[in-house]
Design a protein around this motif. Structure first.
Motif, PDB file in Angstrom:
ATOM      1  N   ALA A  46      18.675  30.609  -2.900  1.00 37.21           N
ATOM      2  CA  ALA A  46      19.406  31.722  -3.006  1.00 37.21           C
ATOM      3  C   ALA A  46      20.763  31.391  -2.162  1.00 37.21           C
ATOM      4  N   ARG A  47      20.569  30.843  -0.838  1.00 40.70           N
ATOM      5  CA  ARG A  47      21.655  30.423  -0.045  1.00 40.70           C
ATOM      6  C   ARG A  47      22.819  29.452  -0.931  1.00 40.70           C
ATOM      7  N   LEU A  48      22.137  28.530  -1.643  1.00 41.73           N
ATOM      8  CA  LEU A  48      22.978  27.667  -2.372  1.00 41.73           C
ATOM      9  C   LEU A  48      23.643  28.370  -3.464  1.00 41.73           C
ATOM     10  N   LEU A  49      22.964  29.362  -4.079  1.00 42.50           N
ATOM     11  CA  LEU A  49      23.723  30.089  -5.281  1.00 42.50           C
ATOM     12  C   LEU A  49      24.822  30.907  -4.875  1.00 42.50           C
ATOM     13  N   HIS A  50      24.848  31.365  -3.680  1.00 43.57           N
ATOM     14  CA  HIS A  50      25.722  32.391  -3.109  1.00 43.57           C
ATOM     15  C   HIS A  50      26.873  31.377  -2.213  1.00 43.57           C
ATOM     16  N   SER A  51      26.653  30.318  -2.297  1.00 40.76           N
ATOM     17  CA  SER A  51      27.674  29.495  -1.632  1.00 40.76           C
ATOM     18  C   SER A  51      29.161  29.496  -2.521  1.00 40.76           C
ATOM     19  N   SER A  52      30.064  29.244  -1.444  1.00 38.39           N
ATOM     20  CA  SER A  52      31.622  28.974  -2.066  1.00 38.39           C
ATOM     21  C   SER A  52      31.502  27.671  -2.562  1.00 38.39           C
ATOM     22  N   SER A  53      31.126  26.868  -1.802  1.00 38.81           N
ATOM     23  CA  SER A  53      31.054  25.276  -2.343  1.00 38.81           C
ATOM     24  C   SER A  53      30.542  25.265  -3.972  1.00 38.81           C
ATOM     25  N   LEU A  54      29.476  25.987  -4.234  1.00 36.31           N
ATOM     26  CA  LEU A  54      29.049  25.902  -5.487  1.00 36.31           C
ATOM     27  C   LEU A  54      29.945  26.600  -6.591  1.00 36.31           C
ATOM     28  N   ARG A  55      30.628  27.825  -6.092  1.00 36.60           N
ATOM     29  CA  ARG A  55      31.318  28.297  -7.122  1.00 36.60           C
ATOM     30  C   ARG A  55      32.620  27.410  -7.512  1.00 36.60           C
ATOM     31  N   ARG A  56      33.173  26.741  -6.565  1.00 38.53           N
ATOM     32  CA  ARG A  56      34.192  25.934  -6.747  1.00 38.53           C
ATOM     33  C   ARG A  56      33.829  24.929  -7.634  1.00 38.53           C
ATOM     34  N   LEU A  57      32.625  24.408  -7.880  1.00 38.99           N
ATOM     35  CA  LEU A  57      32.441  23.515  -8.791  1.00 38.99           C
ATOM     36  C   LEU A  57      32.813  23.841 -10.280  1.00 38.99           C
ATOM     37  N   GLY A  58      33.050  25.180 -10.605  1.00 35.36           N
ATOM     38  CA  GLY A  58      33.282  25.560 -11.917  1.00 35.36           C
ATOM     39  C   GLY A  58      34.740  25.285 -12.082  1.00 35.36           C
ATOM     40  N   ALA A  59      35.623  24.614 -11.276  1.00 35.37           N
ATOM     41  CA  ALA A  59      36.894  24.251 -11.448  1.00 35.37           C
ATOM     42  C   ALA A  59      36.969  22.842 -11.055  1.00 35.37           C
ATOM     43  N   LYS A  60      36.021  22.087 -11.070  1.00 34.25           N
ATOM     44  CA  LYS A  60      36.022  20.742 -10.750  1.00 34.25           C
ATOM     45  C   LYS A  60      35.758  19.839 -12.036  1.00 34.25           C
ATOM     46  N   THR A  61      36.506  18.581 -11.947  1.00 35.89           N
ATOM     47  CA  THR A  61      36.320  17.917 -13.302  1.00 35.89           C
ATOM     48  C   THR A  61      34.774  17.407 -13.165  1.00 35.89           C
ATOM     49  N   THR A 143      25.423  21.089   6.113  1.00 39.84           N
ATOM     50  CA  THR A 143      24.790  21.268   7.306  1.00 39.84           C
ATOM     51  C   THR A 143      25.871  21.398   8.507  1.00 39.84           C
ATOM     52  N   ARG A 144      27.150  21.711   7.964  1.00 43.70           N
ATOM     53  CA  ARG A 144      28.285  21.734   8.438  1.00 43.70           C
ATOM     54  C   ARG A 144      29.174  22.620   8.045  1.00 43.70           C
ATOM     55  N   LEU A 145      29.853  22.288   6.915  1.00 46.09           N
ATOM     56  CA  LEU A 145      31.059  22.784   6.504  1.00 46.09           C
ATOM     57  C   LEU A 145      30.743  24.329   5.728  1.00 46.09           C
ATOM     58  N   GLU A 146      29.714  24.558   5.120  1.00 43.61           N
ATOM     59  CA  GLU A 146      29.545  25.746   4.416  1.00 43.61           C
ATOM     60  C   GLU A 146      28.635  26.701   5.353  1.00 43.61           C
ATOM     61  N   SER A 147      29.142  27.537   6.367  1.00 42.69           N
ATOM     62  CA  SER A 147      28.471  28.336   7.251  1.00 42.69           C
ATOM     63  C   SER A 147      27.646  29.369   7.045  1.00 42.69           C
ATOM     64  N   LYS A 148      26.592  29.411   7.738  1.00 43.00           N
ATOM     65  CA  LYS A 148      25.677  30.555   7.523  1.00 43.00           C
ATOM     66  C   LYS A 148      24.812  30.825   8.874  1.00 43.00           C
ATOM     67  N   ARG A 149      24.685  29.894   9.640  1.00 43.82           N
ATOM     68  CA  ARG A 149      24.004  29.906  11.024  1.00 43.82           C
ATOM     69  C   ARG A 149      24.653  28.680  11.847  1.00 43.82           C
ATOM     70  N   PHE A 150      24.581  29.148  13.377  1.00 48.07           N
ATOM     71  CA  PHE A 150      25.138  28.468  14.277  1.00 48.07           C
ATOM     72  C   PHE A 150      24.309  28.141  15.379  1.00 48.07           C
ATOM     73  N   HIS A 151      24.539  27.023  16.009  1.00 45.00           N
ATOM     74  CA  HIS A 151      23.754  26.428  17.240  1.00 45.00           C
ATOM     75  C   HIS A 151      24.077  27.402  18.369  1.00 45.00           C
ATOM     76  N   PRO A 152      23.261  27.568  19.407  1.00 43.87           N
ATOM     77  CA  PRO A 152      23.385  28.199  20.729  1.00 43.87           C
ATOM     78  C   PRO A 152      24.860  27.998  21.232  1.00 43.87           C
TER      79      PRO A 152
END
Length: 440
Positions: A46-61, A143-152
């Motif tokens: 679910a986290r992957l489906l809702h990610s902006s990175s996945l959405r952007r693939l719709g406009a990538k070659t 693990t870094r750029l598509e953020s949902k959680r942060f380290h302490p």
């Protein structure tokens, strides 16, 4: 919802699928509590489906630029098709379907604008900081750029997926300097982690030895090969690049065999490639010509479906013969791809490569794409964080050295869709009106 129903749901999801352990559910940043409705792996998907990175693939070659026609696959539609193929094959083998599905959805997240051509350019431009590789970029996104959680301590943990899901998404579990040698003695450009992402890589690979992919990653890898081998051919036929009847011409047939050998089977005898092509041509669904009528398109779609079934069935049967009927998960077994099947998949890829990727008419487009990415990279290197998006601007400013600042610029460019890259280049580099076509 009644207390009894909640207890029933908790019981339903308390048990992991056979073969998985609690360690497979661990997250880099621990999260308290589990959903009574979804397993940990379903939450990953679910986290992957809702990610902006996945959405952007719709406009990538994928093979051709998304603005060239409205039929051909984009990186997003390709990823969805890979997920469908991988989910079913993985389920039959005993893998958790959501782990495989998530790996398939994420496998192309790291691809930059303009597909493999853009990847090659960015690798050259970032050679001094460890290079660029789409699969390593995928791990960086997750693990870094598509953020949902942060380290302490305030560092991003990305989507904070489970260990099993992250391990399944790493197609090449090694660093650039550990890459394999190609037949010509040079290092393969494929690797799965940048040096500054080794902390999370070591965490997700804890308990594993060497380069071995988990079964879920192997299924994802096979599903990727299967999907794009048949779909690139379908796209090429529909958009008028070629017809399969062209292979009846001796010269063109020889060229396809040669391309297949050079691109995908450098150590194979041309006779074996020819035999694989002949086997494919002997199938009842092989469609020599399509006139773009509904009946012809239906026949073409039937051919792609039959080929996917042919390849998956052969892989499933061979893997079961080798390992038996128990669930095959994580690092307990290896996927078995019969040699004949592998060669047939490579022939399908070779057909598309010969008529699309290696065709002369594509060369000016590739040259223009390289100019766009190189020009934009040079501008951003000269202007620092001035034009970067806020999240990449923040990465630039907290970087400890020039390598970190350059990596932030590369991350920015890699995140862009084809259209956004062209827009930035036109407005910032050339000062021209915006266009989303290379030759408008």
């Amino acid at each position: 919802m009644s207390v009894r129903n909640v207890e029933r749901l908790e019981g339903q999801y308390a048990a992991l699928a056979p073969g998985y352990t609690e360690a497979d559910e661990d997250r880099w940043v621990p999260e308290h509590g589990k959903s009574v409705y979804r397993s940990s792996f379903e939450r990953d998907r679910a986290r992957l489906l809702h990610s902006s990175s996945l959405r952007r693939l719709g406009a990538k070659t994928q093979v051709v630029s998304p603005d060239m026609d409205d039929f051909s696959r984009t990186r997003l539609t390709h990823s969805l098709e890979v997920a469908q193929v991988g989910r079913e094959l993985g389920r039959l083998l005993g893998c958790d379907p959501d782990v495989v599905d998530g790996a398939c959805l994420s496998h192309d997240l790291g691809h930059p604008p303009f597909g493999h051509n853009g990847e090659s350019v960015l690798n050259e431009l970032s050679s001094e900081i460890g290079g660029f590789e789409g699969n390593a970029q995928t791990l960086r996104i997750l693990t870094r750029l598509e953020s949902k959680r942060f380290h302490p301590d305030g560092r991003s943990a990305g989507l904070n997926l489970t260990r099993a899901s992250l391990d399944a998404a790493v197609k090449y579990p090694w660093r650039a300097e550990e890459a394999q040698l190609k037949p010509d003695g040079t290092l393969s450009p494929k690797f799965g982690v940048y040096q500054d992402d080794m902390e999370v890589f070591d965490w997700l690979r804890r308990g594993t030895v060497g380069r071995r992919q988990p079964m879920e990653a192997q299924v994802m890898d096979a599903a990727d090969d299967i999907a794009y081998s048949v779909h690139d051919v379908e796209d090429g036929i529909v958009n008028g690049r070629f017809q399969l009847k062209f292979l009846n011409d001796e010269v063109q047939r020889a060229r396809v065999v040669q391309t297949t050998q050079e691109w995908y089977l450098p150590e194979s005898d041309p006779g074996r490639i020819e035999a694989a092509l002949s086997r494919l041509e002997a199938s009842d669904s092989w469609m020599l010509e399509s006139d773009s009528s509904r009946r012809a398109l239906a026949g073409l779609k039937n051919m792609t479906s039959e080929l996917i079934g042919r390849f998956c069935s052969a892989i499933y049967a061979a893997t079961r013969r080798a390992h038996g009927d128990h669930p095959l998960v994580r690092h307990e077994a290896d996927l078995v791809v019969p040699t004949d099947t592998f060669e047939e998949i490579c022939v399908m890829k070779g057909i598309a490569a010969n008529y699309i990727m290696a065709s002369r008419e594509q060369m000016p487009v590739y040259t223009r794409q390289r100019e766009v990415i190189s020009g934009l990279h040079a501008l951003l290197m000269d202007t620092g964080d001035r034009f970067l998006d806020p999240q990449f601007q923040a990465d630039y400013r907290i970087a400890d050295d020039d390598a970190g600042r350059q990596r932030a610029i590369v991350d920015q460019i890699a995140s862009m869709t084809d259209g956004a890259c062209l827009e930035w280049y036109a407005t910032l580099v050339k000062g021209q009106p915006v266009t989303n076509r290379l030759f408008a």
